[in-house]
Design a protein around this motif. Structure first.
Motif, PDB file in Angstrom:
ATOM      1  N   ALA A 102       0.837  -0.900   0.149  1.00 51.18           N
ATOM      2  CA  ALA A 102      -0.314  -0.202   0.184  1.00 51.18           C
ATOM      3  C   ALA A 102       0.666   1.615  -0.028  1.00 51.18           C
ATOM      4  O   ALA A 102       1.860   1.521  -0.859  1.00 51.18           O
ATOM      5  CB  ALA A 102      -0.958   0.185   1.215  1.00 51.18           C
ATOM      6  N   ASP A 103       0.283   2.776   0.639  1.00 52.98           N
ATOM      7  CA  ASP A 103       0.425   3.928   0.379  1.00 52.98           C
ATOM      8  C   ASP A 103       1.134   4.190   2.108  1.00 52.98           C
ATOM      9  O   ASP A 103       0.989   3.196   2.748  1.00 52.98           O
ATOM     10  CB  ASP A 103       0.144   4.466   0.342  1.00 52.98           C
ATOM     11  N   TYR A 104       2.353   5.077   2.552  1.00 52.39           N
ATOM     12  CA  TYR A 104       3.199   5.076   3.529  1.00 52.39           C
ATOM     13  C   TYR A 104       1.594   5.829   4.478  1.00 52.39           C
ATOM     14  O   TYR A 104       1.982   5.137   6.126  1.00 52.39           O
ATOM     15  CB  TYR A 104       3.928   6.626   3.539  1.00 52.39           C
ATOM     16  N   THR A 105       0.359   5.816   4.589  1.00 53.38           N
ATOM     17  CA  THR A 105      -0.408   6.621   5.115  1.00 53.38           C
ATOM     18  C   THR A 105      -0.652   5.445   5.440  1.00 53.38           C
ATOM     19  O   THR A 105      -0.824   4.768   6.953  1.00 53.38           O
ATOM     20  CB  THR A 105      -1.144   7.802   4.584  1.00 53.38           C
ATOM     21  N   SER A 106      -1.217   4.514   4.828  1.00 53.65           N
ATOM     22  CA  SER A 106      -2.255   3.209   5.310  1.00 53.65           C
ATOM     23  C   SER A 106      -1.054   2.354   6.105  1.00 53.65           C
ATOM     24  O   SER A 106      -1.390   1.566   6.980  1.00 53.65           O
ATOM     25  CB  SER A 106      -2.108   2.573   4.093  1.00 53.65           C
ATOM     26  N   ARG A 107      -0.231   2.526   6.100  1.00 52.34           N
ATOM     27  CA  ARG A 107       1.297   1.241   6.489  1.00 52.34           C
ATOM     28  C   ARG A 107       0.894   1.656   7.906  1.00 52.34           C
ATOM     29  O   ARG A 107       1.651   1.195   9.203  1.00 52.34           O
ATOM     30  CB  ARG A 107       2.614   1.585   5.642  1.00 52.34           C
ATOM     31  N   ASN A 108       0.868   2.637   8.408  1.00 49.36           N
ATOM     32  CA  ASN A 108       0.937   3.245   9.951  1.00 49.36           C
ATOM     33  C   ASN A 108      -0.624   2.556  10.667  1.00 49.36           C
ATOM     34  O   ASN A 108      -0.417   2.434  11.351  1.00 49.36           O
ATOM     35  CB  ASN A 108       0.834   4.435   9.489  1.00 49.36           C
ATOM     36  N   LYS A 109      -1.625   1.975   9.616  1.00 52.23           N
ATOM     37  CA  LYS A 109      -2.636   1.487  10.064  1.00 52.23           C
ATOM     38  C   LYS A 109      -2.510  -0.187   9.707  1.00 52.23           C
ATOM     39  O   LYS A 109      -2.888  -0.627  10.730  1.00 52.23           O
ATOM     40  CB  LYS A 109      -4.163   2.439   9.381  1.00 52.23           C
ATOM     41  N   ILE A 110      -2.440  -0.571   8.291  1.00 54.70           N
ATOM     42  CA  ILE A 110      -2.394  -1.546   8.398  1.00 54.70           C
ATOM     43  C   ILE A 110      -1.680  -2.139   9.010  1.00 54.70           C
ATOM     44  O   ILE A 110      -0.526  -2.555   9.911  1.00 54.70           O
ATOM     45  CB  ILE A 110      -1.559  -1.998   6.807  1.00 54.70           C
ATOM     46  N   THR A 111      -2.132  -3.573   9.782  1.00 56.09           N
ATOM     47  CA  THR A 111      -1.390  -4.624  11.237  1.00 56.09           C
ATOM     48  C   THR A 111      -0.489  -5.746  10.522  1.00 56.09           C
ATOM     49  O   THR A 111      -1.362  -6.255   9.330  1.00 56.09           O
ATOM     50  CB  THR A 111      -2.347  -4.736  12.175  1.00 56.09           C
TER      51      THR A 111
END
Ligand SMILES: Cc1cc2nc3c(=O)[nH]c(=O)nc-3n(C[C@H](O)[C@H](O)[C@H](O)COP(=O)(O)OP(=O)(O)OC[C@H]3O[C@@H](n4cnc5c(N)ncnc54)[C@H](O)[C@@H]3O)c2cc1C
Length: 280
Positions: free
Chosen positions: A101-110
């Motif tokens: 995904a992208d940087y922002t989504s990787r903050n959330k995706i576990t």
């Protein structure tokens, strides 16, 4: 926001989470374990997922673990891909998950959500398939520890009410020579046309794939062909294709013929990089 109402729970222990799931089922609810919530929200908005009770696993200490115990690296299922990317304890895992995904989504995706989600790429599982990792799974019948290669077939096989707590990897795999290559058709942050992760252990090169078929996989037959030092790289790759699971994906990201063309080039690059010791 979701187009339906749901109750939100944040248990503080494995036992509490399991009991809560069982209780909600008895009340004829549709409970769902929750990691980062990105897939639940994205697919929920489209009515592809329905839940009326979310059980957020992020309050459970074991699910947040990240570090060494004796000779093993313990990774809790609720760690974000961003945390894994930045803390390079398992370099092949950091290299693979930083492309999701992208940087922002990787903050959330576990990491647990990536491995257990419905979106079939599940790229973060590839390094674990290559390093014979074990998974700790908790459920109504207790906690079990299983080799990932025995319980991950296309997806992590979980019984009703079970969830992924941790993934455990022996230290000796973490520094092995490795490479992860992701090829995209669309944008810099799109889904993979294909991803190949590779790790070399005791002279033998292991390979795991995402985006080639509608599920991630590691194939021992393909690995045996790709390691056949009596053949050129090209012949190793073409004979390994005889063992590809079917169907090879044919979708908006690329046709099956195009995927195989890109896969051939990618494997050739990986064999050169990782030291396939070609003999013409
Ligand atoms: C914009 C976007 C781009 C994406 N790009 C990629 C990509 O390039 N490559 C790729 O591989 N994936 C990609 N994905 C898929 C993404 O990694 C998954 O959707 C993942 O499930 C999201 O993680 P999460 O923690 O937010 O999961 P959640 O939304 O919290 O949960 C997703 C599912 O997993 C289950 N679950 C979560 N944690 C656990 C657990 N510990 N044990 C058991 N079940 C659990 C939930 O019950 C639910 O069914 C993308 C998703 C989005 C939204």
């Amino acid at each position: 926001m979701l187009p339906y109402n749901f109750d939100y729970y944040k248990p503080q222990s494995i036992k509490e989470a399991i009991e809560l799931y069982q209780l909600l089922k008895l009340q004829e609810k549709k409970p769902m374990y929750y990691g980062g919530g990105t897939e639940i929200l994205t697919l929920g908005r489209l009515n592809f997922i329905y839940t009326d009770a979310i059980i957020d696993l992020k309050g459970i200490p074991e699910c947040n673990a990240f570090g060494f115990q004796h000779q093993e690296l313990i990774i809790g299922s609720t760690l974000s891909l961003r945390a894994i990317e930045e803390n390079k304890l398992f370099p092949l895992l950091s290299d693979t998950s930083k492309e999701v995904a992208d940087y922002t989504s990787r903050n959330k995706i576990t990491i647990g959500g990536n491995i257990c989600g419905q979106i079939f790429y599940r790229e973060s599982v590839l390094p674990f398939l290559l390093s014979n990792s074990t998974v700790i799974i908790a459920g109504p019948k207790g906690t079990r520890k299983e080799f990932i290669n025995e319980v991950f077939h296309k997806e992590l096989r979980l019984d009703e009410g079970e969830f992924l707590v941790q993934i455990v990897t022996e230290k000796e795999y973490l520094k092995a020579k490795h490479i992860s290559v992701k090829k995209r058709q669309q944008w810099k942050t799109g889904y993979p046309l294909l991803t190949v992760a590779s790790l070399k252990k005791e002279g033998f090169i292991r390979f795991a794939f995402s985006g080639v078929c509608p599920y991630p996989f590691r194939s021992i037959q393909m690995e045996n062909k790709l390691n056949d030092k009596s053949l050129s790289f090209k012949d190793r790759i073409l004979t390994s294709f005889e063992y590809l699971p079917t169907p090879v994906l044919n979708d908006i990201e690329g046709s099956n013929e195009y995927r195989l063309f890109v896969l051939e080039n990618t494997l050739s690059y990986i064999l050169s990089y990782i030291g396939g010791e070609e003999h013409e």
